[in-house]
Write an enzyme that holds these catalytic residues in place. Structure first.
Site, PDB file in Angstrom:
ATOM      1  CG  ASP A   1      -1.755  -1.251   1.338  1.00 26.20           C
ATOM      2  OD1 ASP A   1      -2.393  -1.643   0.346  1.00 26.20           O
ATOM      3  OD2 ASP A   1      -1.732  -1.860   2.426  1.00 26.20           O
TER       4      ASP A   1
ATOM      5  CE  LYS B   1       3.284  -2.389  -4.528  1.00 22.87           C
ATOM      6  NZ  LYS B   1       2.830  -2.052  -3.159  1.00 22.87           N
TER       7      LYS B   1
ATOM      8  N   GLY C   1      -4.176  -3.966  -4.723  1.00 19.99           N
ATOM      9  CA  GLY C   1      -4.898  -2.937  -5.459  1.00 19.99           C
ATOM     10  C   GLY C   1      -4.011  -1.732  -5.694  1.00 19.99           C
ATOM     11  CG  HIS C   2      -0.922  -1.477  -7.882  1.00 18.32           C
ATOM     12  ND1 HIS C   2       0.035  -2.032  -8.699  1.00 18.32           N
ATOM     13  CD2 HIS C   2      -0.651  -1.939  -6.638  1.00 18.32           C
ATOM     14  CE1 HIS C   2       0.852  -2.777  -7.981  1.00 18.32           C
ATOM     15  NE2 HIS C   2       0.445  -2.745  -6.727  1.00 18.32           N
TER      16      HIS C   2
END
Length: 425
Positions: free
Chosen positions: A13, A16, A40-41
């Site tokens: 988190d 990224k 999750g990005h």
């Protein structure tokens, strides 16, 4: 820009997605090399937010080729949902620029059922899994009974593998965990119904990368989660099910290690963690709540509130050691605004001993006491700063101290969520 690996230098988190999106502008090929849709990005461009779980973040740049490597475990439903979501935003997600390695393993309904059943059985000793079947899918891969993306072109093989897998897994689900067993025929036909949409994306990822290198194009390798969730080097057993370190970019995408020329570690200006596990600098007071609120610290995948604490330089030094980081990208510096004093953990103390590196013994990190350095905070709004010199002196001093403590230069500083709110040094 050299061929670059992007990894999270903390517990995931770290932001990224934004950095991958930014560096994708200088890359021709972007490869996701491990993990699954437990990551999750989030990318925000001109107030439009996009959250991706499997498709590489570079998809938002026209002209890039985005590949899902063999080291990824892929949920077919989630992949197609992302394809449809991006297509609705008029983003090209055709097989001409998006591909899946034929060697990538597929997450199936029984993987998710086992994941949830095991976590429920742990009661007071939960790991904090997302329940998305990541671990059980990697287990099947290691046990040599997994179903790979390339198998989708052979319906009889799909049915045979699923039937064989459920001989064992239904016993576990029914008799040990008291969960509903699954019907092999129903699972097989559900997957095969998706095959016509998935098979056009199957490709030889290794050859794509090799051709890009022959052409002199830059390749960006995108990792998921963070170094300290690595199955070997993380805070075991509170880890993910894959190798998150930079070295796995080679194995997880099909290139030799010599192709990895630059390794950028992404770190927040403070520290967060989701789920269970040791967290020496965690703040359970108003400052921790402030960081959570100001930083919007809720999981992009699960929505779970993140645990927040001061920056831990011991954690970052370990990331430098494990990944041979060439530079750091420091994100969310703006979240520290209006805190009267900033603290950085420079070492740990345990039973009268000082530790400058993370202890290796299981459970010991939970018992250490962080040793802090205090630095002055800053009140100025830095969200519009576009150069390093425009930052307040206290913010620059904080960055300089991070560099001194880690021995690695901070080359990127994020001062806001938008793509443009990034200072390149």
């Amino acid at each position: 820009m050299a061929n670059t690996v992007i990894i999270g230098a903390q517990w995931g988190d770290e932001g990224k997605g934004k950095i991958v999106d930014m560096l994708s502008a200088q890359s021709r090929v972007i490869v996701r090399f491990q993990g699954g849709n437990n990551a999750g990005h989030t990318i925000r461009v001109q107030d439009r937010e996009t959250i991706l779980h499997l498709i590489p973040s570079g998809i938002l740049h026209e002209g890039t080729v985005c590949l899902v490597g063999n080291g990824v475990v892929l949920d077919p439903h989630v992949f197609l949902e992302e394809v449809d979501s991006l297509s609705a935003k008029n983003i090209d997600v055709s097989p001409a620029r998006l591909g899946i390695s034929k060697k990538a393993h597929l997450i199936l309904p029984y993987h998710k059922s086992l994941d949830k059943a095991r976590e429920a059985k742990r009661a007071g000793q939960k790991i904090g899994t997302t329940g998305r079947g990541i671990g059980p899918c990697y287990e099947d891969k290691a046990a040599r009974v997994g179903l790979r993306a390339g198998d989708l072109t052979r319906p009889d093989l799909v049915r045979a593998k699923i039937t064989h897998a459920l001989l064992e897994k239904n016993v576990l689900l029914r008799d040990l965990y008291k969960f509903e067993p699954l019907d092999p025929a129903a699972v097989s036909e559900e997957l095969l119904a998706l095959a016509p949409r998935l098979t056009p994306y199957l490709t030889d990822v290794e050859e794509h990368i090799a051709q890009a290198r022959r052409n002199g194009d830059n390749v960006l390798f995108e990792g998921a989660q963070g170094v300290h969730l690595d199955i070997d080097h993380g805070t075991y057993p509170f880890v993910t099910s894959s190798n998150t370190v930079a070295g796995n970019a080679a194995a997880g995408s099909g290139v030799g290690p010599g192709a990895l020329e630059r390794v950028v570690g992404i770190a927040k200006a403070y520290t967060t963690r989701v789920g269970a596990g040791p967290f020496p600098t965690e703040l359970l007071d108003d400052t921790g709540s402030y960081l959570r609120t100001q930083g919007h610290e809720f999981g992009a995948t699960t929505g779970r509130p993140r645990r927040c604490g001061w920056l831990d330089a011991v954690v970052l030094r370990e990331s430098v050691r494990l990944n041979n980081l060439t530079d750091l990208a420091l994100t969310k510096l703006d979240v520290l605004q209006n805190l009267p004093a900033l603290h950085i953990c420079v070492a740990y103390e345990y039973e009268g001993q000082r530790f400058s590196h993370m202890p290796q013994e299981e459970g010991l990190l939970e018992k250490v006491t962080p040793i802090y350095e205090e630095m002055p905070g800053f009140e100025e709004d830095i969200s519009q700063c576009s150069t390093y010199d425009a930052l307040p002196g206290a913010a620059r001093a904080y960055i300089s101290r991070v560099e001194e403590l880690t021995g690695v230069r901070v080359s990127l500083v994020s001062v806001g969520a938008d793509r443009q709110q990034t200072i390149v040094r």
